[in-house]
Every structure is written in C-alpha cells, then in structure tokens.
Enzyme design. Sequence first.
Site, short mmCIF file in Angstrom:
data_model
loop_
_atom_site.label_atom_id
_atom_site.label_comp_id
_atom_site.label_asym_id
_atom_site.label_seq_id
_atom_site.Cartn_x
_atom_site.Cartn_y
_atom_site.Cartn_z
N ARG A 1 0.67 -1.03 -0.25
CA ARG A 1 -0.14 0.06 -0.26
C ARG A 1 1.13 1.11 -0.05
O ARG A 1 0.41 2.12 -0.53
CB ARG A 1 -1.22 0.12 1.75
N GLU B 1 3.82 -5.52 13.44
CA GLU B 1 2.33 -5.68 15.01
C GLU B 1 1.63 -6.94 15.30
O GLU B 1 1.23 -7.37 15.72
CB GLU B 1 1.37 -4.88 14.41
P1 AMP Z 1 3.88 -1.38 11.49
O1 AMP Z 1 5.62 -2.31 10.73
O2 AMP Z 1 3.94 -2.09 12.83
O3 AMP Z 1 4.82 -0.20 11.81
O4 AMP Z 1 3.53 -1.59 10.50
C1 AMP Z 1 2.87 -1.14 9.21
C2 AMP Z 1 3.13 -1.98 8.36
O5 AMP Z 1 1.70 -3.20 8.80
C3 AMP Z 1 2.12 -0.66 7.14
O6 AMP Z 1 2.62 -1.47 5.79
C4 AMP Z 1 1.06 -1.18 7.15
O7 AMP Z 1 0.41 -1.58 6.44
C5 AMP Z 1 0.88 -2.60 8.37
N1 AMP Z 1 -0.14 -2.41 9.36
C6 AMP Z 1 0.32 -2.72 10.10
N2 AMP Z 1 -0.84 -2.31 11.44
C7 AMP Z 1 -2.67 -2.33 10.24
C8 AMP Z 1 -3.42 -2.08 10.48
N3 AMP Z 1 -4.34 -2.34 12.23
N4 AMP Z 1 -4.63 -1.23 9.81
C9 AMP Z 1 -3.53 -1.22 8.61
N5 AMP Z 1 -2.45 -1.73 8.68
C10 AMP Z 1 -1.71 -2.40 8.86
#
Ligand code: AMP
Length: 175
Positions: free
Chosen positions: A61, A98
């Site tokens: 995305r 996450e």
């Molecule tokens: P992070 O590495 O934890 O900052 O997660 C970011 C990545 O995971 C991005 O590429 C987001 O598209 C996806 N992502 C993580 N949590 C969510 C969420 N609650 N909703 C949508 N996309 C998420």
Amino acid sequence: MSLESNIKASIRDVPDFPKPGIMFKDITPIFENQVLCNEITEGFIKAISVKPNAIVGIESRGFLFGILLANKLNVPFILVRKAGKLPYKTISHEYALEYGTSKIEMHTDSIKKGWNVLIHDDLLATGGTADAAAHLVEQQGAKVSGFSFVVELGFLNGKQKLNIHSNNITCLAQY
Ligand code: AMP
C-alpha cells in the site's frame, strides 16, 4: 472539513483482520475518491521542507501514494518489497511486525550514496517496517530525510522507533 477528517471518513475499520485482536484500517475506499487522492498527495507535498532525491515506497500500500508523490516531485520511485519478490540483486532486513515477522528487500542499484530519501507507507503502527526500510536506505550510504504516512496509530509509539533515522515524520490522520 479538514484533510484529516476527510481521510478518517474514508477509512473503513475491519475488526479481527488479518488475525483476532487487530483493527485493520482499510484505506482502499480512499482510492475511489480522486479529489481526496489529490488532496492527500498535496498534503504530503506541503509537508516536505527539502525535496528528497528519491521516494522509497513500502509494499504494497506504500506504492499507491508513493508513486504519485514521486511523480509529482519529479524524483525516482524505489520499491521495497517482501523477500523473494524483486528479481535483481537485493539487500534485505528482517524485523518484527504488529502481527508476525517479515523480511523486506530493495534492489542494490536503486539508491545512490549521499542521497536524501523519503520513506513512504500507508500506515505507521509499531514502526518496525519503516525502520527496516530506513536500515536498507542507510546501508547503501544514503540518508533518510523523512517519513510520510497516511495514517498513524499513535498508541503504538512507532515514531519513537523512527526518530533515530529522522524526526521529520508526517502523518496525515492520527488515531
Ligand atoms: P508496523 O511495522 O508495525 O509499523 O506496521 C506497518 C505496516 O503494517 C504497514 O505496511 C501497514 O500497512 C501494516 N499495518 C499494521 N497494522 C495495521 C493496521 N492496524 N491496519 C492496516 N495496516 C496495518
């Protein structure tokens, strides 16, 4: 209405996706609204104080506004993809998400030493993905001049992880 409220009005919350306990912020309805897409791109451009040499977009995305932004700034767009997707020579970085773990890659010949690079993704959660992308940029002798995200999940403190690379972090909508 403000840009932030317009973005929030177009984001769909999907509970328990991709696994129980995760509230997924679905940005796909934004792409059905061309006026909002332009406003978001302009919002990112306004927040950039120094023009970067390139935009790095994170799969998948992060490719959407990443390419719009790069074309608008007239700079190269560089893809960061999940391991095994890029066809040429790559460097990689493994990190915690996450939900789960992941490994991302970038082509070895896309970034030039000394460049200032802006890293873009749709959403900042824990910051692990953007931090991994920043490591790939820095491993190649370039500097992270900033980060941009459509959405920030502020309660996960992702900005703290990114500050070691750059404290120029733009998030258009915060939760
Ligand atoms: P992070 O590495 O934890 O900052 O997660 C970011 C990545 O995971 C991005 O590429 C987001 O598209 C996806 N992502 C993580 N949590 C969510 C969420 N609650 N909703 C949508 N996309 C998420």
